[in-house]
Design a protein around this motif. Structure first.
Motif, PDB file in Angstrom:
ATOM      1  N   ALA A 197       0.854  -1.203   0.000  1.00 54.07           N
ATOM      2  CA  ALA A 197       0.000   0.000   0.000  1.00 54.07           C
ATOM      3  C   ALA A 197       0.881   1.242   0.000  1.00 54.07           C
ATOM      4  N   SER A 201       0.928   4.113  -2.943  1.00 53.79           N
ATOM      5  CA  SER A 201       0.556   5.509  -2.686  1.00 53.79           C
ATOM      6  C   SER A 201       1.740   6.471  -2.807  1.00 53.79           C
ATOM      7  N   GLY A 237      -1.485  -7.253  -3.981  1.00 53.50           N
ATOM      8  CA  GLY A 237      -2.771  -7.198  -3.273  1.00 53.50           C
ATOM      9  C   GLY A 237      -3.549  -8.477  -3.488  1.00 53.50           C
TER      10      GLY A 237
END
Ligand SMILES: Nc1ncnc2c1ncn2[C@@H]1O[C@H](COP(=O)(O)OP(=O)(O)OP(=O)(O)O)[C@@H](O)[C@H]1O
Ligand SMILES: [Mg+2]
Length: 364
Positions: A197, A201, A237
């Motif tokens: 993550a 980002s 993911g």
């Protein structure tokens, strides 16, 4: 012009191939995140860019200057590259202020001022300036190492898991602050992280490594939605991967007919969807008008704002193998409206499925 160019970098340690002909372009002023399983070569790659490791073959250029090739080896201290190693590696015989201010030019007062600014940037209280490294927590040591690297105003910043010892809240705050700081200063950055993550980002460009090879690089969203193979898909993911028959831009699979994002593909293939592309609604006469299939909720994992559901599809004949399949899927649902365990639901899909490359090239 690309700030950093890695060309066919190859490095072995004994019989371990740490880097296997790695090519990567990092545009000037951008942020690249490198992810990959433990031992895939991420730290070796950063150490090589910093000048602490040298390739067996291949070359590195930074802003047009050759740092290393068959005939050139610019030493680490002449590269003007900031490097925050995985373990922080502070000077143990210097205080926090001594570490951050090491090599800073100027008067004692201006240095003190700059050290205070840098400590503020990395969320360290100024009263810690006189502490010794062994008196700091792992997360505080990481922030001192980061401040020390920022102090040098490098033309390239290399960060090896710089936020790994921080708690979730501080980690997110510091990541945003450091990203803003680096982009305002126009410093090209390469970040290694284990946190997918964080990589998605933080970065403009994401690079995935496996067994010394760079298996895919590109925009984070593109890699998330169009991973080159199943391993990469799962590394970035949760993913639903299933066999399908693909033809004319559509995949026929256990979930019904779904549009695909690479319509040139034809024949049997594995397709991938992210769990958030699946929608479940209680089974009603209306829901059956929508393309999709039926299943039963077998598990409900409440995670606050998001609930992860395990849905067992009703047994059906597979479009590829012709055999009856019993398949279960992960689906994300809002924490509040998730259907209860044991209920029958209708599953439909959002957006395109991605056809995975199953050629031998990507199977390693
Ligand atoms: N100096 C060394 N001598 C021998 N083998 C090494 C050396 N440095 C790295 N290796 C090996 O090279 C491979 C890549 O190591 P590297 O440290 O680059 O992995 P990594 O992707 O950073 O892993 P991690 O996520 O655990 O930090 C590993 O198999 C490692 O054992
Ligand atoms: Mg490492």
């Amino acid at each position: 012009m690309n700030a950093l160019e890695l060309n066919a970098l190859h490095k072995t340690f004994g019989n371990v191939t740490a880097l296997d002909h790695v090519n990567l372009s990092v545009p000037a002023g951008s942020r690249t995140a490198i992810v990959g399983p433990s031992g895939s070569g991420k730290t070796t790659l950063l150490r090589m860019i910093a000048g602490f490791e040298f390739p067996d073959t291949g070359s590195i250029q930074l802003s047009g200057q050759t740092l290393v090739d068959a005939t050139t080896q610019v030493p680490a201290h002449q590269r003007l590259i900031g490097y925050v190693p995985q373990d922080g590696a502070l000077f143990p015989h210097m205080t926090v202020a001594g570490n951050i201010g090491f090599g800073l030019p100027g008067t004692a007062a201006s240095k003190q001022q700059r050290i205070a600014e840098l400590m503020e940037m990395v969320a360290l209280e100024t009263r810690m300036a006189n502490r010794w490294p062994h008196e700091l927590s792992g997360g505080q040591q990481q922030r001192v190492a980061l401040a020390r690297a920022l102090a040098q105003r490098p033309r390239l910043m290399l960060l090896d898991e710089p936020f790994s010892a921080l708690d979730t809240g501080l980690r997110a705050t510091l990541r945003k602050r450091v990203a803003t700081l680096l982009s305002e200063a126009g410093i090209t950055t390469v970040l290694v992280t284990h946190d997918q993550a964080e990589a998605l980002s933080f970065a403009d460009q994401l690079a995935v490594m496996r067994q010394g090879r760079l298996v895919q690089a590109g925009q984070p969203m593109d890699l998330y939605l169009r991973p080159v193979d199943t391993q990469t898909a799962l590394f970035l993911g949760d993913a639903v991967v299933m066999p399908a028959q693909v033809d004319g831009g559509w995949a026929t699979c256990d979930l019904g007919r779904i549009p695909v994002n690479n319509p040139d593909h034809r024949g049997a293939a594995d397709i991938m969807l992210r769990p958030e592309q699946l929608q479940v609604v209680p089974d009603t006469r209306d829901s059956r008008h929508v393309n999709g299939c039926l299943g039963v909720i077998t598990d409900r994992d409440f995670g606050g704002n998001v609930c992860t559901l395990t849905v067992e599809l009703h047994p059906q004949v597979c479009a590829v193998s012709g055999q009856t399949t019993h398949r279960s899927l992960l689906v994300r649902s809002s924490g509040l409206g998730a259907p209860p365990t044991g209920s029958t639901v209708h599953i439909s899909t959002l957006g395109d499925a991605h056809v995975l490359d199953t050629s031998s090239e990507h199977r390693r």
